[in-house]
Design an enzyme around this catalytic site. Structure first.
Site, mmCIF file in Angstrom:
data_model
loop_
_atom_site.group_PDB
_atom_site.id
_atom_site.type_symbol
_atom_site.label_atom_id
_atom_site.label_comp_id
_atom_site.label_asym_id
_atom_site.label_seq_id
_atom_site.Cartn_x
_atom_site.Cartn_y
_atom_site.Cartn_z
ATOM 1 N N HIS A 1 0.852 -1.188 0.000
ATOM 2 C CA HIS A 1 0.000 0.000 0.000
ATOM 3 C C HIS A 1 0.887 1.238 0.000
ATOM 4 C CE1 HIS A 1 -3.216 2.795 1.045
ATOM 5 N NE2 HIS A 1 -4.028 1.832 0.656
ATOM 6 N N ASP B 1 -8.028 -5.268 -0.586
ATOM 7 C CA ASP B 1 -8.445 -6.120 -1.700
ATOM 8 C C ASP B 1 -8.150 -7.600 -1.485
ATOM 9 O OD1 ASP B 1 -9.544 -4.232 -3.540
ATOM 10 O OD2 ASP B 1 -7.522 -3.469 -3.883
HETATM 11 C C1 ACO Z 1 -7.814 -0.335 -2.848
HETATM 12 C C2 ACO Z 1 -6.424 -0.277 -3.246
HETATM 13 O O1 ACO Z 1 -6.125 0.379 -4.197
HETATM 14 S S1 ACO Z 1 -5.265 -1.090 -2.320
HETATM 15 C C3 ACO Z 1 -3.951 -1.484 -3.449
HETATM 16 C C4 ACO Z 1 -4.382 -2.529 -4.422
HETATM 17 N N1 ACO Z 1 -3.286 -2.909 -5.324
HETATM 18 C C5 ACO Z 1 -2.642 -4.068 -5.203
HETATM 19 O O2 ACO Z 1 -2.897 -4.885 -4.339
HETATM 20 C C6 ACO Z 1 -1.587 -4.334 -6.250
HETATM 21 C C7 ACO Z 1 -0.295 -4.821 -5.636
HETATM 22 N N2 ACO Z 1 0.368 -3.750 -4.911
HETATM 23 C C8 ACO Z 1 1.042 -2.776 -5.557
HETATM 24 O O3 ACO Z 1 1.187 -2.776 -6.786
HETATM 25 C C9 ACO Z 1 1.662 -1.654 -4.735
HETATM 26 O O4 ACO Z 1 1.974 -2.117 -3.441
HETATM 27 C C10 ACO Z 1 0.745 -0.425 -4.652
HETATM 28 C C11 ACO Z 1 0.305 0.026 -6.050
HETATM 29 C C12 ACO Z 1 -0.475 -0.721 -3.820
HETATM 30 C C13 ACO Z 1 1.509 0.716 -3.976
HETATM 31 O O5 ACO Z 1 2.511 1.092 -4.849
HETATM 32 P P1 ACO Z 1 3.738 2.003 -4.414
HETATM 33 O O6 ACO Z 1 3.432 2.802 -3.227
HETATM 34 O O7 ACO Z 1 4.176 2.736 -5.628
HETATM 35 O O8 ACO Z 1 4.817 0.943 -3.975
HETATM 36 P P2 ACO Z 1 5.953 0.362 -4.886
HETATM 37 O O9 ACO Z 1 5.352 -0.303 -6.076
HETATM 38 O O10 ACO Z 1 6.957 1.439 -5.138
HETATM 39 O O11 ACO Z 1 6.538 -0.707 -3.919
HETATM 40 C C14 ACO Z 1 7.680 -0.566 -3.083
HETATM 41 C C15 ACO Z 1 8.462 -1.864 -3.141
HETATM 42 O O12 ACO Z 1 7.655 -2.944 -2.693
HETATM 43 C C16 ACO Z 1 7.464 -3.887 -3.738
HETATM 44 N N3 ACO Z 1 6.058 -4.267 -3.764
HETATM 45 C C17 ACO Z 1 4.997 -3.441 -3.549
HETATM 46 N N4 ACO Z 1 3.860 -4.141 -3.646
HETATM 47 C C18 ACO Z 1 4.214 -5.406 -3.918
HETATM 48 C C19 ACO Z 1 3.470 -6.571 -4.122
HETATM 49 N N5 ACO Z 1 2.142 -6.550 -4.073
HETATM 50 N N6 ACO Z 1 4.137 -7.719 -4.361
HETATM 51 C C20 ACO Z 1 5.480 -7.747 -4.408
HETATM 52 N N7 ACO Z 1 6.241 -6.652 -4.229
HETATM 53 C C21 ACO Z 1 5.617 -5.495 -3.983
HETATM 54 C C22 ACO Z 1 7.792 -3.146 -5.026
HETATM 55 O O13 ACO Z 1 8.212 -4.020 -6.056
HETATM 56 C C23 ACO Z 1 8.894 -2.245 -4.556
HETATM 57 O O14 ACO Z 1 10.081 -2.995 -4.438
HETATM 58 P P3 ACO Z 1 11.508 -2.353 -4.817
HETATM 59 O O15 ACO Z 1 11.662 -1.199 -3.867
HETATM 60 O O16 ACO Z 1 12.428 -3.485 -4.610
HETATM 61 O O17 ACO Z 1 11.376 -1.904 -6.242
HETATM 62 O O1 OAA Z 2 -5.722 4.648 -0.681
HETATM 63 C C1 OAA Z 2 -5.269 4.023 -1.635
HETATM 64 O O2 OAA Z 2 -4.237 4.351 -2.267
HETATM 65 C C2 OAA Z 2 -5.941 2.796 -2.107
HETATM 66 C C3 OAA Z 2 -6.928 2.249 -1.143
HETATM 67 O O3 OAA Z 2 -6.591 1.552 -0.220
HETATM 68 C C4 OAA Z 2 -8.325 2.614 -1.311
HETATM 69 O O4 OAA Z 2 -8.651 3.396 -2.210
HETATM 70 O O5 OAA Z 2 -9.167 2.124 -0.531
#
Ligand code: ACO
Ligand code: OAA
Length: 370
Positions: free
Chosen positions: A256, A307
């Site tokens: 997140h 999620d």
């Molecule tokens: C309601 C919502 O929107 S909740 C979020 C729903 N999305 C997901 O579950 C998709 C999976 N998660 C992700 O893609 C990300 O964690 C996000 C989009 C939620 C947040 O993204 P950001 O804040 O940009 O985090 P970012 O992608 O930079 O992650 C930081 C590090 O953790 C890693 N990481 C983050 N999420 C994951 C994951 N789900 N699985 C594996 N590695 C991960 C990244 O690869 C990165 O590693 P690095 O520093 O070695 O490159």
């Molecule tokens: O806040 C965010 O980036 C994503 C999330 O968890 C939501 O929208 O519920």
């Protein structure tokens, strides 16, 4: 000028709707744990829109407004009949909500009164649109909602045409409460950017639906279920997840942007997944999810987000995978519209800058010389 990738850590708006402070989520100052345990979704919608919990009269008045506004224009239903039966359900929602604006005389009325009325209409109609498409694509006619029933009850009822079990309604209601608002998440930001040009409420919600669709945001709940289906059984979890981690692929439903020590909504959904699994006599999906969490948190320190466990919850409620993200929208439209109303109250166009990384100044070359 230096760009901040993904606007991480940038405070882009003032808002009194929800807050995430030290990992605690509140709606209008009420802790999400209390709202999840005690409030109904309708109470939460009122809270988000009006800044206070409703008394009985205010709640009944809101229920009445939902009853009066849940019908979808027959013209929009007829358009939906023409949509392909295998269309992306978020694309369906985006299109149908955009079409609803064409039949709303108040669509471009920018008074506060008209904008609140549109928030009511959108909240009332979104569940009906999702359920109608789910039935139409299966060759069935849409089912009208029952007056006096909650949004959770009516959504489940409109999907099947049968009275839903009380435990299913309770679980759906809690899921709606948990997804209702989340500060300046991507879809809410998209809604605010759109209406900050003084565009209309429908345009803001359509922008938000488009942003929610992506698998890094609301689309992750569907992606989690796809992963669980691909894994298939508890004994295959370890190899599947390890392989993904070794290949540096993301595990959907984890991580997140704001929560680094865990999403406070996930524990509620985990408990619901366990309860629904026990009730159905099949804990496989729950057990698989717990094992995935152990591996991902153990190796990467990443915690499940909202999620992750919602995927098994919705599946155990008998809901098809491609309705998971539309359900997120059915809940989040309450937050989107609260933010849209707040944006209009104190508006300034949202227009940041970009750090230019293209070529230096070039001389125009006529086409004959290229
Ligand atoms: C309601 C919502 O929107 S909740 C979020 C729903 N999305 C997901 O579950 C998709 C999976 N998660 C992700 O893609 C990300 O964690 C996000 C989009 C939620 C947040 O993204 P950001 O804040 O940009 O985090 P970012 O992608 O930079 O992650 C930081 C590090 O953790 C890693 N990481 C983050 N999420 C994951 C994951 N789900 N699985 C594996 N590695 C991960 C990244 O690869 C990165 O590693 P690095 O520093 O070695 O490159
Ligand atoms: O806040 C965010 O980036 C994503 C999330 O968890 C939501 O929208 O519920």
């Amino acid at each position: 000028m230096t760009a901040t990738k993904g606007l991480e850590g940038i405070v882009a708006a003032e808002s009194s709707i929800s807050s995430i402070i030290d990992g605690t989520l509140t709606y209008r100052g009420y802790n999400i744990d209390d709202l999840a345990d005690y409030a109904t979704f309708e109470e939460v919608v009122y809270l988000l829109w009006h800044g206070k919990l409703p008394n009985r009269d205010e709640l009944s008045a809101l229920q009445k407004q939902f009853d009066e506004n849940s019908a979808i224009s027959p013209a929009v239903i007829d358009q939906m009949r023409l949509y392909p039966s295998n269309a992306n359900t978020m694309a369906v929602l985006r299109s149908a909500i955009s079409a609803l604006a064409l039949y709303d005389d108040l669509a471009d009325d920018m008074s506060r009164e008209a904008n609140v009325a549109k928030a009511v209409k959108l909240q009332a109609k979104l569940p009906a649109v999702v359920a109608a498409y789910a039935r139409l694509r299966a060759g069935k006619e849409p089912v009208a909602p029952q007056a006096g029933r909650s949004i959770a009850y009516n959504f489940l009822y409109m999907l099947t045409g049968e009275e839903p079990e009380a435990s299913a309604v309770k679980a759906m209601d809690k899921a709606l409460v948990l997804h209702a608002d989340h500060e300046l998440n991507a879809s809410t930001f998209a809604a605010r950017v759109t209406v900050a040009t003084l565009s209309d409420v429908y345009s803001g919600v359509v922008s938000a639906i488009g942003a929610l669709k992506g698998p890094l945001h609301g689309g992750a709940n569907e992606a989690v279920m796809k992963m669980l289906e691909e894994i298939g059984s508890l004994d295959r979890v370890e190899d599947y997840i390890q392989d993904k981690l070794d290949r540096k692929e993301k595990i959907m439903g984890f991580g997140h942007r704001v929560y680094k020590n865990g999403d406070p909504r996930a524990k509620h959904l985990q408990a619901m997944s366990r309860e629904l699994g026990s009730k159905s006599g099949n804990l496989e999906l729950y057990n698989m999810s717990v094992r995935i969490e152990e591996i991902v948190t153990g190796q990467k320190g990443l915690k499940p987000n909202v999620d992750f466990y919602s995927a098994s919850v919705y599946t155990l409620l008998g809901i098809p995978r491609d309705l998971f993200t539309p359900i997120f929208a059915i809940s989040r439209v309450s937050g989107w519209t609260a933010h849209i109303l707040e944006q209009y109250e104190n508006n300034r166009i949202i227009r940041p800058r970009a750090e230019y990384t293209g070529p230096a100044v070039q001389r125009y070359v006529p086409i004959a010389e290229r």
